[in-house]
Design an enzyme around this catalytic site. Structure first.
Site, PDB file in Angstrom:
ATOM      1  N   ASP A  54       0.646  -1.176  -0.069  1.00 62.94           N
ATOM      2  CA  ASP A  54      -0.069  -0.240  -0.054  1.00 62.94           C
ATOM      3  C   ASP A  54       0.822   1.216   0.010  1.00 62.94           C
ATOM      4  O   ASP A  54       0.419   2.412  -0.007  1.00 62.94           O
ATOM      5  CB  ASP A  54      -1.117   0.046   1.158  1.00 62.94           C
ATOM      6  CG  ASP A  54      -0.348   0.015   2.389  1.00 62.94           C
ATOM      7  OD1 ASP A  54       1.008  -0.093   2.496  1.00 62.94           O
ATOM      8  OD2 ASP A  54      -1.259   0.105   3.574  1.00 62.94           O
ATOM      9  N   SER A  55       2.273   1.022  -0.027  1.00 64.31           N
ATOM     10  CA  SER A  55       3.080   2.111  -0.245  1.00 64.31           C
ATOM     11  C   SER A  55       2.945   3.018  -1.536  1.00 64.31           C
ATOM     12  O   SER A  55       3.226   3.794  -1.970  1.00 64.31           O
ATOM     13  CB  SER A  55       4.607   1.757  -0.091  1.00 64.31           C
ATOM     14  OG  SER A  55       4.895   0.536  -0.883  1.00 64.31           O
ATOM     15  N   ASP A  93      -1.096  -6.170  -0.715  1.00 69.03           N
ATOM     16  CA  ASP A  93      -1.474  -5.443   0.502  1.00 69.03           C
ATOM     17  C   ASP A  93      -2.986  -5.127   0.863  1.00 69.03           C
ATOM     18  O   ASP A  93      -3.691  -4.501  -0.178  1.00 69.03           O
ATOM     19  CB  ASP A  93      -0.709  -4.249   0.704  1.00 69.03           C
ATOM     20  CG  ASP A  93       0.059  -4.156   2.081  1.00 69.03           C
ATOM     21  OD1 ASP A  93      -0.199  -5.040   2.809  1.00 69.03           O
ATOM     22  OD2 ASP A  93       1.088  -3.261   1.907  1.00 69.03           O
ATOM     23  N   LYS A 123      -1.764  -9.305   2.415  1.00 68.01           N
ATOM     24  CA  LYS A 123      -0.901  -8.861   3.616  1.00 68.01           C
ATOM     25  C   LYS A 123      -1.946  -8.065   4.844  1.00 68.01           C
ATOM     26  O   LYS A 123      -2.576  -7.084   3.941  1.00 68.01           O
ATOM     27  CB  LYS A 123       0.144  -8.226   3.149  1.00 68.01           C
ATOM     28  CG  LYS A 123       1.049  -7.632   4.399  1.00 68.01           C
ATOM     29  CD  LYS A 123       2.397  -7.477   4.141  1.00 68.01           C
ATOM     30  CE  LYS A 123       2.803  -5.794   3.582  1.00 68.01           C
ATOM     31  NZ  LYS A 123       2.453  -4.914   4.545  1.00 68.01           N
ATOM     32  N   GLU A 125      -1.906  -5.355   8.355  1.00 62.98           N
ATOM     33  CA  GLU A 125      -1.208  -4.898   9.370  1.00 62.98           C
ATOM     34  C   GLU A 125      -2.042  -5.257  10.657  1.00 62.98           C
ATOM     35  O   GLU A 125      -3.336  -4.677  10.699  1.00 62.98           O
ATOM     36  CB  GLU A 125      -0.884  -3.197   9.387  1.00 62.98           C
ATOM     37  CG  GLU A 125       0.075  -2.886   8.199  1.00 62.98           C
ATOM     38  CD  GLU A 125       0.073  -1.457   8.046  1.00 62.98           C
ATOM     39  OE1 GLU A 125      -0.433  -0.623   9.036  1.00 62.98           O
ATOM     40  OE2 GLU A 125       0.624  -1.033   6.768  1.00 62.98           O
ATOM     41  N   GLU A 192       8.529  -4.285  10.919  1.00 59.99           N
ATOM     42  CA  GLU A 192       8.845  -3.212  10.334  1.00 59.99           C
ATOM     43  C   GLU A 192       9.497  -2.203  11.470  1.00 59.99           C
ATOM     44  O   GLU A 192       8.844  -1.971  12.305  1.00 59.99           O
ATOM     45  CB  GLU A 192       7.955  -2.339   9.468  1.00 59.99           C
ATOM     46  CG  GLU A 192       8.145  -0.913   8.831  1.00 59.99           C
ATOM     47  CD  GLU A 192       7.421  -0.426   8.034  1.00 59.99           C
ATOM     48  OE1 GLU A 192       6.386  -1.083   7.570  1.00 59.99           O
ATOM     49  OE2 GLU A 192       7.695   0.752   7.621  1.00 59.99           O
TER      50      GLU A 192
HETATM   51  O1  KIV Z   1       3.537  -1.063   1.609  1.00 60.27           O
HETATM   52  C1  KIV Z   1       4.703  -1.425   1.531  1.00 60.27           C
HETATM   53  O2  KIV Z   1       5.396  -1.235   0.733  1.00 60.27           O
HETATM   54  C2  KIV Z   1       5.087  -2.509   2.851  1.00 60.27           C
HETATM   55  C3  KIV Z   1       6.442  -2.881   2.915  1.00 60.27           C
HETATM   56  C4  KIV Z   1       7.234  -1.572   3.371  1.00 60.27           C
HETATM   57  C5  KIV Z   1       6.466  -4.106   3.688  1.00 60.27           C
HETATM   58  O3  KIV Z   1       4.364  -2.754   3.334  1.00 60.27           O
END
Ligand code: KIV
Length: 277
Positions: A54-55, A93, A123, A125, A192
């Site tokens: 989600d970056s 994500d 994924k 959080e 992280e």
């Molecule tokens: O969103 C992302 O790129 C991430 C990584 C930093 C692990 O969650």
């Protein structure tokens, strides 16, 4: 599956392969991608896991945080990445508020992501509060990668991106959460920005692999945001966190190439005779 010292020879990376890598002490590599060509190059280079993080919100969309990116946008980019990848394990994500409301909504949204994109896993959080969600997702066939330590989707709760787990209480909570996620069925956990000693402790205590980003050298694998490691970053933004190793200065090289193009056009050096018909 055959393995030699640091190499695992398989046609496709799966959750089983990632577990075997931990068990045999072979480090897992993971980088992000949001587009076809980057994903293809990562796959050809031999990366184990490609994360559509989600970056995407910061890196591609220019947002300050990861909160604004939508599930629709995540699905769009994951489909593009999936098209490019033959061997690597593809993880999408889950975006902010697409899995936190409740188990049923999480199942519906994770199901959509799996079904519409063809990714291999999702994924998310969070710790203990996700246990039931993870358990149900795994039960119905959706592999889940956890994410603990610094959780960028909680920026408004914490108010900063500072290192997590520096005090005893928070460190114990991270370890507890990791054990709960493992018990619920998560196949791996991203750690992280936590102290290396805590990364080591969690990695030792878990049977499943840990993949660190700013979590020290003892994790079972390492992940970075591809744009960061390429130095393909916004020149107006502040310095990178110190856990980023820059392998290139792509932004500088790109700006330089753009300036050379502008100069060549303005001075009638482009196109040449050879470049014309
Ligand atoms: O969103 C992302 O790129 C991430 C990584 C930093 C692990 O969650």
């Amino acid at each position: 599956m055959t393995t030699s010292k640091n190499i695992i020879d398989v046609k496709n990376i799966t959750t089983k392969v990632l577990q075997a890598m931990k068990d045999k002490g072979i480090k897992i590599t993971m980088l992000t991608a949001y587009d076809y060509l980057t994903a293809k190059l990562l796959d050809l280079a031999g990366i184990d896991v490609i994360l559509i993080g989600d970056s995407l919100s910061n890196v591609i969309q220019g947002n300050e945080t990861t909160l604004p990116v939508t599930l629709e946008e995540m699905i769009y980019h994951t489909k593009i990445v999936r098209r490019a990848v033959k061997k690597a394990f593809v993880v999408a994500d889950m975006t902010f508020m697409s899995y936190q409301v409740g188990v049923t909504e999480a199942i519906i949204n994770c199901g959509r992501v799996m079904k519409e994109t063809g990714c291999d896993a999702v994924k998310m959080e969070g710790g203990a509060y996700l246990a039931e969600t993870v358990r149900r997702l795994v039960e119905i066939g959706i592999p889940v990668m956890g994410h603990l330590g610094l959780m960028p989707q909680s920026i408004n709760k914490y108010g900063s991106y500072k290192t997590r787990g520096e005090d005893k209480e928070e460190a114990e909570q991270i370890l507890k959460d990791a054990l709960i996620l493992e018990k619920a069925g998560a196949f791996a956990i991203v750690l992280e920005k936590i102290p290396a000693s805590l990364g080591k402790k969690v990695t030792k205590r878990l049977k499943i692999p840990t993949i660190g980003i700013g979590a020290g050298p003892y994790c079972d694998g390492q992940v970075l945001v591809t744009h960061d490691m390429l130095g393909w970053v916004d020149p107006d933004k502040h310095a990178m966190p110190r856990f980023v190793r820059k392998y290139m200065n792509l932004s500088d090289d790109m700006k330089n190439a753009f300036q050379r193009f502008i100069k060549d056009v303005r001075t009638n050096k482009f196109p040449s005779k050879k470049e014309s018909y």
